[in-house]
Design a protein around this motif. Structure first.
Motif, PDB file in Angstrom:
ATOM      1  N   LYS A 188      78.677 -21.672-125.695  1.00 53.85           N
ATOM      2  CA  LYS A 188      78.156 -20.730-124.904  1.00 53.85           C
ATOM      3  C   LYS A 188      77.955 -21.183-123.474  1.00 53.85           C
ATOM      4  N   ILE A 189      77.699 -22.389-123.444  1.00 56.43           N
ATOM      5  CA  ILE A 189      77.578 -23.218-122.068  1.00 56.43           C
ATOM      6  C   ILE A 189      78.720 -23.332-121.425  1.00 56.43           C
ATOM      7  N   VAL A 190      79.860 -23.815-121.939  1.00 52.54           N
ATOM      8  CA  VAL A 190      80.918 -23.839-121.524  1.00 52.54           C
ATOM      9  C   VAL A 190      81.538 -22.526-121.155  1.00 52.54           C
ATOM     10  N   GLU A 191      81.410 -21.513-121.867  1.00 51.92           N
ATOM     11  CA  GLU A 191      81.977 -20.143-121.438  1.00 51.92           C
ATOM     12  C   GLU A 191      81.360 -19.700-120.158  1.00 51.92           C
ATOM     13  N   LYS A 192      79.888 -19.795-120.243  1.00 52.73           N
ATOM     14  CA  LYS A 192      78.894 -19.534-118.961  1.00 52.73           C
ATOM     15  C   LYS A 192      79.568 -20.308-117.667  1.00 52.73           C
ATOM     16  N   MET A 193      79.776 -21.572-117.964  1.00 57.60           N
ATOM     17  CA  MET A 193      80.214 -22.298-116.592  1.00 57.60           C
ATOM     18  C   MET A 193      81.736 -21.830-116.229  1.00 57.60           C
ATOM     19  N   GLU A 194      82.400 -21.492-117.176  1.00 53.31           N
ATOM     20  CA  GLU A 194      83.871 -21.190-116.641  1.00 53.31           C
ATOM     21  C   GLU A 194      83.824 -19.526-115.876  1.00 53.31           C
ATOM     22  N   LYS A 195      82.853 -18.844-116.613  1.00 56.31           N
ATOM     23  CA  LYS A 195      82.746 -17.617-115.876  1.00 56.31           C
ATOM     24  C   LYS A 195      82.199 -17.868-114.355  1.00 56.31           C
ATOM     25  N   GLN A 196      81.454 -19.075-114.163  1.00 57.29           N
ATOM     26  CA  GLN A 196      80.942 -19.368-112.602  1.00 57.29           C
ATOM     27  C   GLN A 196      82.094 -19.999-112.004  1.00 57.29           C
ATOM     28  N   GLY A 197      83.150 -20.271-112.641  1.00 51.82           N
ATOM     29  CA  GLY A 197      84.501 -21.135-111.693  1.00 51.82           C
ATOM     30  C   GLY A 197      84.658 -22.181-112.143  1.00 51.82           C
ATOM     31  N   LEU A 242      77.674 -26.116-109.978  1.00 55.65           N
ATOM     32  CA  LEU A 242      77.976 -24.716-109.841  1.00 55.65           C
ATOM     33  C   LEU A 242      76.890 -23.612-109.068  1.00 55.65           C
ATOM     34  N   ASP A 243      75.608 -23.976-109.594  1.00 58.10           N
ATOM     35  CA  ASP A 243      74.756 -23.077-109.255  1.00 58.10           C
ATOM     36  C   ASP A 243      74.552 -23.124-107.409  1.00 58.10           C
ATOM     37  N   LEU A 244      75.038 -24.306-107.049  1.00 54.92           N
ATOM     38  CA  LEU A 244      74.701 -24.595-105.644  1.00 54.92           C
ATOM     39  C   LEU A 244      76.156 -24.233-104.804  1.00 54.92           C
ATOM     40  N   GLY A 245      77.260 -23.524-105.612  1.00 52.09           N
ATOM     41  CA  GLY A 245      78.168 -22.948-105.109  1.00 52.09           C
ATOM     42  C   GLY A 245      79.447 -23.932-104.922  1.00 52.09           C
ATOM     43  N   SER A 246      79.255 -25.271-105.383  1.00 52.36           N
ATOM     44  CA  SER A 246      80.507 -26.015-105.521  1.00 52.36           C
ATOM     45  C   SER A 246      81.744 -25.669-106.358  1.00 52.36           C
ATOM     46  N   LYS A 247      82.782 -26.030-106.219  1.00 54.24           N
ATOM     47  CA  LYS A 247      84.044 -25.700-107.109  1.00 54.24           C
ATOM     48  C   LYS A 247      84.013 -26.977-107.892  1.00 54.24           C
ATOM     49  N   VAL A 248      83.933 -26.931-109.291  1.00 50.61           N
ATOM     50  CA  VAL A 248      83.715 -28.039-110.307  1.00 50.61           C
ATOM     51  C   VAL A 248      85.030 -27.999-111.176  1.00 50.61           C
ATOM     52  N   LEU A 285      72.203 -25.208-117.943  1.00 46.12           N
ATOM     53  CA  LEU A 285      71.622 -24.092-117.471  1.00 46.12           C
ATOM     54  C   LEU A 285      72.255 -23.049-118.287  1.00 46.12           C
ATOM     55  N   PRO A 286      71.673 -22.462-119.265  1.00 47.16           N
ATOM     56  CA  PRO A 286      70.282 -22.885-119.808  1.00 47.16           C
ATOM     57  C   PRO A 286      70.415 -23.949-120.729  1.00 47.16           C
ATOM     58  N   ARG A 287      69.184 -24.587-120.960  1.00 48.00           N
ATOM     59  CA  ARG A 287      69.205 -25.967-121.935  1.00 48.00           C
ATOM     60  C   ARG A 287      69.572 -25.543-123.338  1.00 48.00           C
ATOM     61  N   ILE A 288      70.365 -26.948-123.963  1.00 48.31           N
ATOM     62  CA  ILE A 288      70.501 -26.968-125.367  1.00 48.31           C
ATOM     63  C   ILE A 288      69.388 -27.938-125.492  1.00 48.31           C
TER      64      ILE A 288
END
Length: 366
Positions: free
Chosen positions: A108-117, A82-88, A240-243
């Motif tokens: 919280k991680i899942v929500e952040k990842m969903e906001k990234q697409g 995701l951070d490198l711009g791929s669709k996931v 990103l971030p760590r758990i």
């Protein structure tokens, strides 16, 4: 160090003999450390699925990636993609990710990842994969179809137990690993097993394997004959971030509220000045009746270093009074964490400092 290395597939011939490439070697003791490997779905089109090692060898990032599974490996690599711009897209067999970690931090991680697409497909099982001119077409048992450029599976790990000669010697093993006793011995007393190839509930981590191997060495050298005793083992998910978590889990503590306090600290809000403005960073501490830290869970990009410090506090049963006698480097995340932890490490139901501190935490949380 005068250690001979023989490259090839090793196979037990008897309790004291290993055969490699047609050559036999004898020893008083044998240690099996064959590790484990990625599992792979047994479905049509499985040849199009890649493992974690393949992903790490990519020359460039695919534009559209499907991750099968929502465990540690897939969640870590999905965050990178995701951070490198791929669709996931993440296809998960169950209804949540990272089941062994605190739900509030995983959410919280899942929500952040969903906001990234990122798109999560819960309660889905991939049934087949087809290669087309447009890429790869995945189908699930529920009728869902997804197109992508690359597929990575992270649905678990399988112990490498095949063709080691275990069956002939009566050594019990399954895809979960080799069965051992409390001295890491197999059913053949002079044959030990260590690391990911062992069937165990203890986290299968690199430091755990090193700990076990050092334990076996002490046994063979006559330095100890005690059963293995595992300390609290820190484990960290490199999302990103760590758990991170160590010791008793939050779910375990909730089952015995009379013996354990669970205190969540909004670490990022309290320590904005020291934590790279990561305002949503959060720590959860589990404290026993005597005022010792029994477990901890962290959500923070800086969780790794802080987790190591908390592991020492747990394993050495350090009290608040013990920590007050020490000086830590300033201004670091560890300094801020220990300063906030000290007033919490008191016996259950005693002292004003903890109650005042927890009132402050409650007000911040509100």
């Amino acid at each position: 160090m005068k250690i001979d290395e023989h490259k090839g597939h090793g196979r037990l011939v008897d309790a004291h003999t290993v055969e490699v490439n047609g050559q036999r070697y004898t020893a008083d003791y044998i240690v099996i450390g064959a590790g484990c490997r990625d599992s792979k779905l047994d479905i049509p089109g499985q040849e199009f699925i890649h493992g974690s090692k393949d992903f790490l060898d990519l020359a460039s990032m695919p534009k559209n990636i499907v991750f099968i599974g929502a465990g540690i490996i897939t969640m870590e690599f999905a965050c990178m993609a995701l951070d490198l711009g791929s669709k996931v897209t993440i296809i998960a067999h169950g209804d949540r990710a990272l089941r062994q970690y605190p739900d509030k931090y995983v959410s919280k991680i899942v929500e952040k990842m969903e906001k990234q697409g990122a798109e999560f497909k819960w309660n889905e099982n991939v049934s087949c994969i087809e290669k087309t001119d447009a890429g790869y077409k995945l189908a699930t048992a529920n009728g869902l179809t997804i197109m992508c450029d690359y597929i990575m599976e992270g649905t678990g790990r399988i112990a490498n137990i095949e063709d080691l000669g275990l069956e002939e010697l009566g050594i019990k093993a399954s895809r979960k690993g080799i069965e051992v006793d409390d001295h890491l011995r197999t059913s053949v007393p002079n044959i030990y097993a260590s690391g990911d190839v062992v069937n165990k509930r203890i986290p299968k981590l690199t430091p755990t394997a090193e700990f076990e191997s050092n334990y076996i060495a002490a046994q063979l050298l006559g330095k100890s004959d005690a059963p293995i005793a595992y300390p609290a083992i820190p484990n960290l998910v490199f999302t990103l971030p760590r758990i991170a978590q160590v010791g008793m889990t939050i779910d375990e503590a909730k089952k015995d509220p009379e013996s354990f306090r669970i205190i969540e600290v909004p670490f990022g809000q309290i320590n904005e000045w020291v934590n790279n403005r990561e305002l949503d960073a959060s720590h959860t501490y589990i404290i026993d009746k005597e005022g010792h830290l029994a477990g901890a869970a962290l959500y923070s990009s800086e969780a790794g270093m802080m987790l190591d410090a908390l592991t020492l506090v747990i394993n050495c049963r350090l009290t608040g009074a013990d920590l007050e006698k020490m000086i830590f480097a300033f201004p670091t995340q560890t300094y801020a964490m220990i300063s906030g932890l000290i007033p919490l490490l008191i016996p259950l139901g005693s002292g004003d400092s903890a109650s005042i501190y927890t009132m402050m935490l409650d007000s911040l949380s509100d």
